[in-house]
Scaffold this motif. Structure first.
Motif, mmCIF file in Angstrom:
data_model
loop_
_atom_site.group_PDB
_atom_site.id
_atom_site.type_symbol
_atom_site.label_atom_id
_atom_site.label_comp_id
_atom_site.label_asym_id
_atom_site.label_seq_id
_atom_site.Cartn_x
_atom_site.Cartn_y
_atom_site.Cartn_z
ATOM 1 N N ASP A 432 0.813 -1.226 0.000
ATOM 2 C CA ASP A 432 0.000 0.000 0.000
ATOM 3 C C ASP A 432 0.842 1.270 0.000
ATOM 4 O O ASP A 432 0.322 2.361 -0.276
ATOM 5 C CB ASP A 432 -0.897 0.032 1.254
ATOM 6 C CG ASP A 432 -1.847 -1.140 1.348
ATOM 7 O OD1 ASP A 432 -2.375 -1.554 0.296
ATOM 8 O OD2 ASP A 432 -2.057 -1.640 2.475
ATOM 9 N N SER A 435 0.947 4.559 -2.404
ATOM 10 C CA SER A 435 -0.152 5.541 -2.424
ATOM 11 C C SER A 435 0.258 6.869 -1.803
ATOM 12 O O SER A 435 -0.346 7.906 -2.084
ATOM 13 C CB SER A 435 -1.376 4.982 -1.706
ATOM 14 O OG SER A 435 -1.110 4.803 -0.326
ATOM 15 N N SER A 438 1.300 10.053 -4.203
ATOM 16 C CA SER A 438 0.338 10.931 -4.881
ATOM 17 C C SER A 438 -0.537 11.695 -3.891
ATOM 18 O O SER A 438 -1.514 12.332 -4.298
ATOM 19 C CB SER A 438 -0.547 10.108 -5.831
ATOM 20 O OG SER A 438 -1.224 9.088 -5.122
ATOM 21 N N ARG A 439 -0.199 11.653 -2.595
ATOM 22 C CA ARG A 439 -1.005 12.334 -1.576
ATOM 23 C C ARG A 439 -0.596 13.792 -1.461
ATOM 24 O O ARG A 439 0.242 14.173 -0.655
ATOM 25 C CB ARG A 439 -0.860 11.627 -0.223
ATOM 26 C CG ARG A 439 -1.419 10.218 -0.158
ATOM 27 C CD ARG A 439 -2.927 10.207 -0.233
ATOM 28 N NE ARG A 439 -3.568 10.853 0.879
ATOM 29 C CZ ARG A 439 -4.108 10.203 1.913
ATOM 30 N NH1 ARG A 439 -4.067 8.883 1.958
ATOM 31 N NH2 ARG A 439 -4.697 10.858 2.883
ATOM 32 N N LEU A 465 -4.088 3.033 4.416
ATOM 33 C CA LEU A 465 -3.461 3.536 3.192
ATOM 34 C C LEU A 465 -4.199 3.056 1.952
ATOM 35 O O LEU A 465 -4.214 3.736 0.924
ATOM 36 C CB LEU A 465 -1.997 3.072 3.132
ATOM 37 C CG LEU A 465 -0.995 3.777 4.048
ATOM 38 C CD1 LEU A 465 0.317 2.996 4.092
ATOM 39 C CD2 LEU A 465 -0.747 5.203 3.564
ATOM 40 N N SER A 466 -4.801 1.890 2.032
ATOM 41 C CA SER A 466 -5.468 1.301 0.869
ATOM 42 C C SER A 466 -6.664 2.117 0.407
ATOM 43 O O SER A 466 -7.150 1.938 -0.715
ATOM 44 C CB SER A 466 -5.922 -0.125 1.188
ATOM 45 O OG SER A 466 -6.790 -0.128 2.314
ATOM 46 N N HIS A 468 -6.580 5.103 -0.389
ATOM 47 C CA HIS A 468 -6.095 6.072 -1.380
ATOM 48 C C HIS A 468 -5.050 5.379 -2.241
ATOM 49 O O HIS A 468 -3.870 5.358 -1.908
ATOM 50 C CB HIS A 468 -5.494 7.288 -0.677
ATOM 51 C CG HIS A 468 -5.245 8.456 -1.580
ATOM 52 N ND1 HIS A 468 -4.221 8.494 -2.494
ATOM 53 C CD2 HIS A 468 -5.914 9.646 -1.699
ATOM 54 C CE1 HIS A 468 -4.245 9.652 -3.132
ATOM 55 N NE2 HIS A 468 -5.260 10.373 -2.671
ATOM 56 N N ARG A 469 -5.481 4.795 -3.320
ATOM 57 C CA ARG A 469 -4.585 4.012 -4.162
ATOM 58 C C ARG A 469 -3.667 4.899 -4.984
ATOM 59 O O ARG A 469 -4.042 5.977 -5.437
ATOM 60 C CB ARG A 469 -5.387 3.107 -5.109
ATOM 61 C CG ARG A 469 -5.956 1.873 -4.426
ATOM 62 C CD ARG A 469 -4.831 0.948 -4.011
ATOM 63 N NE ARG A 469 -5.316 -0.245 -3.324
ATOM 64 C CZ ARG A 469 -4.538 -1.141 -2.767
ATOM 65 N NH1 ARG A 469 -3.233 -0.976 -2.767
ATOM 66 N NH2 ARG A 469 -5.049 -2.209 -2.175
ATOM 67 N N PHE A 470 -2.433 4.412 -5.217
ATOM 68 C CA PHE A 470 -1.431 5.128 -6.009
ATOM 69 C C PHE A 470 -1.740 4.966 -7.491
ATOM 70 O O PHE A 470 -1.920 3.858 -7.988
ATOM 71 C CB PHE A 470 -0.046 4.571 -5.709
ATOM 72 C CG PHE A 470 1.047 5.106 -6.616
ATOM 73 C CD1 PHE A 470 1.271 6.456 -6.718
ATOM 74 C CD2 PHE A 470 1.833 4.231 -7.359
ATOM 75 C CE1 PHE A 470 2.288 6.944 -7.531
ATOM 76 C CE2 PHE A 470 2.840 4.713 -8.164
ATOM 77 C CZ PHE A 470 3.072 6.068 -8.257
ATOM 78 N N VAL A 471 -1.857 6.114 -8.191
ATOM 79 C CA VAL A 471 -2.078 6.097 -9.635
ATOM 80 C C VAL A 471 -0.837 6.657 -10.307
ATOM 81 O O VAL A 471 -0.532 7.846 -10.171
ATOM 82 C CB VAL A 471 -3.314 6.945 -10.020
ATOM 83 C CG1 VAL A 471 -3.505 6.926 -11.524
ATOM 84 C CG2 VAL A 471 -4.546 6.458 -9.294
#
Length: 480
Positions: A432, A435, A438-439, A465-466, A468-471
């Motif tokens: 996770d 993520s 990208s915050r 953390l999951s 807000h997934r990392f794109v």
């Protein structure tokens, strides 16, 4: 409500008791409390107790007090300089008080202000220096609270420093005329090299420093303290750091040090921000080095205030070396590093019996290299890893560690603004962690802790953390 009078009903004095008799009458806790207080003096202490409780009897034997095992009689207080009525019996305390006054002896009756000629203050003991706090019996708890604050402000070595000053008094009076020159010498004595030498336990070094100060006609030299400001909360500042801030002529501080911590220094101290925050460097390290040397050579007392601990990613090594090369006196005062504050915010054990017994501090930036750093190998073998300033490299940290063999399910804890009221906590797994990158809502310093011991943390007040997934950006997708 009428304004309280500014006149003192009890005037504070220091009474000479060396070698003179002071009598405490009582058998139990009240008598023991007074005996302990008086045990800090050089008085001849006499405890009159017809049925002394074991704790009082033991204390008297261990501390050289004379225990008179007899019922109270006025003859037992004759010739004393002070009497304390601590029997717990109102009628007996009143009788003791009346007898003492008839004999011309000042008396204190515990918790009976109407029977008292004087009140016992709360004392900060740095003999021969003493600070006494009194409330005329109105608020003993308040007096103890004030005493605790003053006690924290005064270094334990202050009594030795006062005694050392006394041994130099004649020489100083002969060398310096009364007035500004003499005051300047004593100011340099109590806040300069002699005081610093005693704080680290060197009485001989302090005497040498005092002799040098005399030879230099009282012109104190500059000094730089590299001080850890801690993670941000002002009440996590060490007592020594607070004292140095109160003595500093100049405070040179980093951008991450909160104003509340800087504000704990002297109000008239010069404050010099030197920045060094990501994307906003107000001064280069070489400029900071030169500034510290210049201020030290000007005779200033300088606090170089660094976030966390100065020896953990604080570049203190470079500053110490340049000060050493320039011959400028300096010291290092440790602070609470952010990893410890983040762990405390999570109630997280950094080491855990049977799980992990080692720990790694890193910024994560060395993962940019071609080879796996040694600390990553330690993480794979079970060490807890604390990653400082880790938001922008979160994906690199996670990816490289997983490529090296660390399980994607390894527990992760993340804190923004550790120790502060506005902190934010996140939890998840190594998988996770990307993520974070990208915050954009995380503007404060971020600390990431990775390892099996993290699973023992309290996650009840943290966000997953999951959620807000990392794109990845198009550029990152192309590189992949």
């Amino acid at each position: 409500m009428s304004q309280p009078s500014t006149k003192l009903n009890a005037f504070p004095v220091f009474l000479r008791v060396e070698g003179r008799s002071v009598v405490v009458v009582g058998n139990g806790d009240e008598a023991l409390a007074k005996a302990r207080l008086l045990g800090q003096s050089s008085a001849r202490l006499i405890v009159v107790a017809d049925a002394a409780e074991p704790a009082l009897r033991r204390w008297a034997g261990e501390n050289g007090a004379e225990l008179v095992e007899a019922a109270y009689d006025p003859s037992l207080v004759e010739g004393s300089v002070l009497v304390f009525a601590a029997s717990g019996d109102e009628a007996l305390d009143r009788r003791i008080s009346e007898d003492a006054r008839r004999l011309g002896i000042a008396v204190n009756a515990v918790d009976r202000p109407e029977l008292c000629d004087f009140y016992t203050p709360a004392i900060v003991n740095r003999a021969p220096l003493a600070v006494a706090i009194g409330t005329e019996g109105a608020g003993p708890v308040l007096a103890q609270m004030v005493r605790a604050r003053i006690d924290a402000m005064l270094p334990p070595s202050l009594g030795l420093l006062a005694a050392l000053a006394n041994s130099f008094r004649d020489a100083a009076e002969k060398l310096f005329p009364k007035g500004l020159a003499r005051r300047s010498f004593w100011h340099a004595f109590f806040s300069g090299a002699p005081a610093r030498a005693l704080e680290v336990g060197g009485e001989h070094e302090a005497r040498v420093a005092a002799g040098r100060l005399l030879a230099e006609q009282g012109k104190g030299t500059g000094h730089v303290a590299l001080v850890g400001a801690g993670p941000g909360a002002e009440d996590l500042l060490t007592l020594r750091a607070h004292r140095l801030l109160m003595e500093a002529d100049v405070i040179v501080h980093d951008a991450l040090v909160p104003e509340a911590v800087i504000g704990m220094g002297r109000r008239d101290a010069e404050r010099l921000p030197v920045g060094k925050r990501k994307g906003c460097h107000s001064k280069t390290q070489s400029e900071i080095n030169a500034l510290l040397v210049r201020l030290g050579r000007e005779g200033k007392r300088v606090v170089r205030l660094k976030s966390g601990d100065p020896l953990v990613f604080g570049r203190a090594g470079e500053e110490m070396q340049v000060l050493r090369d320039a011959g400028v006196s300096f010291e290092v005062v440790p602070g609470v590093t952010s990893a410890f504050a983040a762990a405390a915010d999570f109630q997280l054990p950094l080491t855990l019996r049977g799980v992990t017994s080692s720990m790694v501090f890193t910024t994560g930036h060395d993962l940019k290299g071609g080879s796996l750093p040694d600390w990553a190998k330690l993480a794979i073998s079970g060490a807890t890893v604390a990653v400082y300033m880790g938001r922008s490299v979160a994906a690199d940290v996670a990816g490289r560690l997983m490529d090296a063999g660390l399980s994607p399910d390894t527990a992760v804890a993340v804190v923004e603004n550790a120790s502060l009221a506005n902190r934010r906590r996140f939890h998840g797994t190594l998988a996770d962690l990307p993520s974070l990158q990208s915050r954009d809502d995380l503007g404060g310093p971020v600390m990431t802790i990775i390892g099996d011991a993290v699973a023992g943390a309290d996650f009840s007040r943290s966000e997953p953390l999951s959620a807000h997934r990392f794109v990845p950006s198009p550029a990152e997708e192309t590189q992949a």
